[in-house]
Enzyme design. Structure first.
Site, PDB file in Angstrom:
ATOM      1  CG  ASP A 505     -13.323   4.987 -11.062  1.00  0.00           C
ATOM      2  OD1 ASP A 505     -13.385   4.554 -12.228  1.00  0.00           O
ATOM      3  OD2 ASP A 505     -13.414   6.192 -10.781  1.00  0.00           O
ATOM      4  CD  GLU A 508     -10.441   1.521 -16.607  1.00  0.00           C
ATOM      5  OE1 GLU A 508     -11.638   1.610 -16.309  1.00  0.00           O
ATOM      6  OE2 GLU A 508      -9.546   2.137 -16.000  1.00  0.00           O
ATOM      7  CG  ASP A 581     -14.704   9.133 -16.427  1.00  0.00           C
ATOM      8  OD1 ASP A 581     -15.482   8.799 -15.529  1.00  0.00           O
ATOM      9  OD2 ASP A 581     -13.472   9.083 -16.313  1.00  0.00           O
TER      10      ASP A 581
END
Length: 908
Positions: A505, A508, A581
């Protein structure tokens, strides 16, 4: 993950608050402004510089004003793909070229000069079906298919190439608000309180394309937008820049967690693709001209002049902050060939372990070991199958990954063994940031091994994330990846077992105090490359390192499972991704379908959305509809945030529990079909989730459909995505096709839209006539139990009374299917009342040790006089026969036919 959950340390980003201004609009991006506002250079091709080699052809392009030269290279790849690269002829230093995404050096065909004229040059190859035409005054490159121009590069002269330069003197100030006389952001770019200092100066590239005859384009994930890409002339360009965007806006072209710079175009007789291989921030403008009559011009006397049709064209303008121009044109011509051509470049979908196609239960966070065991038991108590339970960041010791909170999870090995006894798995989170802690051995190892990203001054780059001050692993470094992979060994990762898998997670990467909540572009990676060059690759590289770690843990024997939030082209060969999300609203349920379709057609077949919505509390009806949709999508995980109400399926009353149970059970019964589809994705690049036009490429009424989709070639799904509805409209494509309601066996004629009644318990799902779908007779409690259960086949007859289908089987977890040919591929074929099961690949050596218990035939017009089964030369009458005249369904039971052996059922 919802950073508002730590409100005392991180500003809230709940939709509607000031958090959204943290992200740039296109007009705030300097290289975009320069390319849109700057004067286009009219490059001229120097045709006399042509050189042809075994690797293609190259020639020089020259700016007649400055005499600056670029080097154009074209090559023809032997599967119907062409590659075009443009670089500086003599750069002062090497420009970044994306590594590790292509699975090998493409094999090129020998080019030859077909025609040479004063201002143009035509190159051909092979049988002559395809050609390049280089045009001069100014430069344009045409790609011809069967002597028709299909794609033109640089049709409007937008080729843009900023040469690398030596730094100015004095060097720009690092203060964000200090003026440096650089309004175009050549050496310094500011956004809010951040200053981006560009070590190599301006280095952006851009190129325009015309796709002739195409008005429908797709792909380009990840955006929370329609499946059919829109004309951008009145709004923002599509942005590809991986960002942590909590509760992202719907119908926005802002880049989200991952990027695949692949655009597909489709028209009735051809599909093509444009793959722009660049890992820096990228924007794409799209202009689409409508196909239709221009005007009706009356002649001086009758008859009137015939209507003149305008050719549909789509114009693309790709712009990237840095790197080189490296683009591939995939020439199809069919949708399946286009998808396969892309997979030949970047890899095929990894074959997932069977358990990962089951249901996953996740929450931020399950509190402790007792909580995990209680949830696990709850599924059995309520007879709901599931395979995997997940732990978020709170399971660690102070957000230090590869550790456990000793109070909450004192016996992680015992917990995993508890789950393993029930044939279930555990997934834990592992983010790319490491807590700055000089007493933590892993942090010290990484620092001493130079495994962290550095800032522009050469110090360790530090940003804020869940642990507070953090350093970020430099996953672009092979050495750092190898070190990170080693952490997953059982010896290093204390408390782990072979039944533990991983979730990447925040990769990015997410940096709470960084520009646009990510890493500064002037941070420095291995080899001295700035982060701007490879930003969109960062999550891909962490995913790669994690997969390699799990592979090494098993000695290469077991298939890994890793979910990643960030991704790039090629991520499909690593594992699964999800849409990040989302919120528990109907709008997010609805937008999840086009988002998953966009991922599917760009190679990322193992994809899903958080069922129920990650943040906020879903109403019971929404939760049911989301489970029904998720059960009909590749990756199936329920997930919720820390400050939402608990959401286990049995907490909403008996009616909701029953509806969710039914959806999950139907998913499990259908897993043999899903697993077979993933085999095809792994071997032929055909995604399990398909837009209707992939299966019906000539039917233009399917081209914009995004609320329904095909699951393989046999099933059509239309999830219910609106509240309180009692009926939905479903397009059933294909004039002459038959479509059978999976629940009732009622048949519908294709080529029309039907109004279909629904209740809270039902979702429109149809089986296409002419197909065979394998299922299990029951759902079991998990996939391991499911494997031992017998099969049932549903044979849906087409108008000719025929049907075909297949079934792929292996052990579900190892690489023996690849290394030892331990697989079984069966083909089912119904013709003239004879259903045959035969081997579809005689290389397979796997014995499934499982039987077909029953077969249901849909569309049988009359009750047969008898049904017989023949296996191994023995013929027997089938006594368990039931015929339902009202729905024309024949069910033959009590068969006990070995699925791994040849046999035949005859309807007499």
């Amino acid at each position: 993950m919802a950073e508002d959950a730590l409100a005392n340390t991180v500003n809230s980003v709940v939709p509607g608050d000031e958090g959204k201004v943290k992200f740039k609009k296109c007009d705030q991006i300097a290289f975009y402004r320069r390319q849109k506002q700057g004067h286009a250079t009219q490059y001229l091709p120097l045709l006399d510089t042509l050189v042809i080699t075994e690797k293609g052809a190259q020639l020089e392009l020259q700016d007649p004003g400055t005499q600056v030269k670029l080097l154009l290279h074209v090559c023809a790849i032997n599967d119907g793909t062409v590659r075009v690269t443009i670089d500086e002829l003599e750069p002062i230093r090497e420009r970044y070229k994306v590594p590790d995404v292509l699975i090998g050096q493409p094999v090129c065909e020998r080019l030859k000069v077909v025609r040479r004229e004063k201002s143009s040059l035509t190159l051909g190859w092979g049988s002559g079906q395809y050609q390049f035409r280089v045009c001069g005054s100014p430069f344009a490159l045409e790609v011809l298919c069967d002597e028709e121009v299909t794609v033109t590069l640089n049709p409007n002269g937008r080729l843009y190439f900023e040469r690398l330069q030596r730094p100015p003197s004095p060097w720009p100030s690092t203060e964000p608000n200090e003026e440096d006389g650089d309004p175009m952001g050549l050496w310094k770019e500011t956004f809010k309180e951040f200053a981006d200092i560009k070590a190599n100066g301006p280095s952006s590239v851009g190129l325009d394309f015309s796709l002739h005859g195409f008005s429908h384009v797709y792909g380009l994930p990840e955006h929370a937008d329609t499946f059919l890409l829109k004309d951008t002339r009145d709004g923002e360009a599509y942005r590809l820049y991986n960002l942590d965007v909590f509760a992202y806006d719907i119908h926005s072209r802002l880049g989200l967690y991952g990027s695949v710079p692949l655009l597909l175009a489709h028209k009735p007789k051809r599909s093509i693709g444009v793959f722009w291989l660049n890992a820096s921030e990228t924007l794409l403008d799209i202009r689409t001209s409508e196909d239709g009559p221009t005007s009706t011009e009356e002649a001086a006397s009758p008859p009137p002049v015939k209507r003149r049709r305008v050719t549909a064209n789509t114009h693309l303008h790709w712009m990237s902050e840095s790197g080189v121009i490296d683009t591939f044109i995939l020439l199809g011509p069919s949708p399946s060939q286009t998808l396969s051509q892309y997979a030949e470049l970047t890899g095929y979908q990894a074959m997932p372990p069977l358990f990962s196609l089951g249901y996953h239960q996740c929450r931020w966070n399950y509190k402790d070991e007792a909580d995990v065991k209680e949830v696990d038991a709850g599924f059995d108590q309520h007879s709901i199958p599931y395979d995997v339970i997940w732990l978020d960041i709170e399971h660690t010791d102070g957000k230090r990954y590869f550790t456990w909170d000793s109070k909450l999870f004192p016996d992680p090995v015992g917990l995993q063994h508890h789950l393993e006894e029930r044939n279930r798995k555990l997934v834990v989170i592992s983010d790319p940031h490491f807590k700055v802690d000089h007493f933590w051995p892993l942090y010290c190892e990484a620092r001493q091994g130079s495994h962290f990203v550095r800032d522009r001054e050469g110090a360790l780059y530090q940003g804020s994330c869940w642990p507070g001050d953090s350093c970020y692993v430099d996953f672009s470094s092979p050495k750092a990846r190898a070190w990170y992979s080693s952490l997953f060994s059982l010896a290093k990762y204390k408390g782990s077992t072979g039944s533990l898998f991983v979730w990447n997670d925040m990769n990015e990467p997410s940096v709470f105090n960084g520009p646009e909540q990510t890493m500064p572009k002037d941070a420095v990676h291995c080899g001295g490359w700035e982060h701007r060059e490879l930003h969109n690759l960062y999550g891909f590289y962490q995913h790669l390192a994690t997969v390699e770690g799990l592979l090494a843990r098993s000695g290469g024997a077991e298939r890994p499972f890793t979910l990643s939030r960030s991704f790039f082209a090629g991520s499909q060969r690593l594992g699964a991704v999800w849409t990040g999300d989302n919120l528990a609203t109907w709008e997010y349920l609805k937008i999840s379908i086009p988002m998953l379709l966009s991922l599917s057609v760009t190679g990322v077949a193992f994809c899903g959305a958080d069922v129920g919505g990650f943040f906020q509390d879903p109403e019971p009806e929404l939760l049911v509809r989301w489970y029904q949709a998720g059960a009909l999508q590749p990756f199936f995980r329920g997930h919720s945030a820390m400050y939402t109400k608990r959401r286990e399926p049995w907490l909403f009353g008996d009616a909701v529990t029953a509806a969710i149970r039914s959806a999950i059970r139907q998913r499990y019964r259908l897993l043999p079909y899903w697993y077979t589809l993933f085999h095809h994705a792994h071997t032929s690049a055909q995604p399990p989730l398909r837009p209707l036009w992939v299966e019906f490429p000539r039917e233009q009424n399917t081209f914009a459909v995004e609320n329904q989709y095909m699951i393989g070639s046999a099933l059509l799904a239309c999830p219910v995505t609106d509240p309180g509805v009692t009926e939905v409209k479903v397009l059933l494509p294909g004039t002459g096709e038959s479509w059978y309601d999976v629940s009732t066996a009622q048949v519908f004629r294709g080529g029309r839209t039907v109004t279909f009644p629904v209740t809270l318990d039902t979702v429109p799902l149809f089986q296409r006539g002419g197909t065979v779908v394998p299922r299990k007779t029951e759902s079991g409690s998990c996939t391991a139990e499911l494997q031992r259960l017998p099969f049932t086949l549903t044979v849906a007859l087409n108008s000719k009374g025929c049907a075909e289908g297949g079934l792929y089987l292996d052990d579900g977890h190892s690489f023996n299917f690849r290394d030892r040919k331990q697989f079984s591929l069966r083909r089912f074929s119904l013709k003239r009342g004879h259903l045959q099961n035969c081997c579809a690949d005689d290389r397979g050596q796997y014995d499934p040790e499982c039987s077909v218990q029953s077969v249901s035939f849909l569309g049988v017009k009359k009750k047969p006089s008898a049904v017989t089964a023949q296996i191994s030369g023995l013929l027997k009458d089938c006594s368990e026969i039931q015929y339902q005249a009202q729905c024309h369904m024949l069910t033959v039971g009590g068969l006990d036919l070995d699925v791994g052996k040849d046999w035949e059922i005859r309807i007499l």
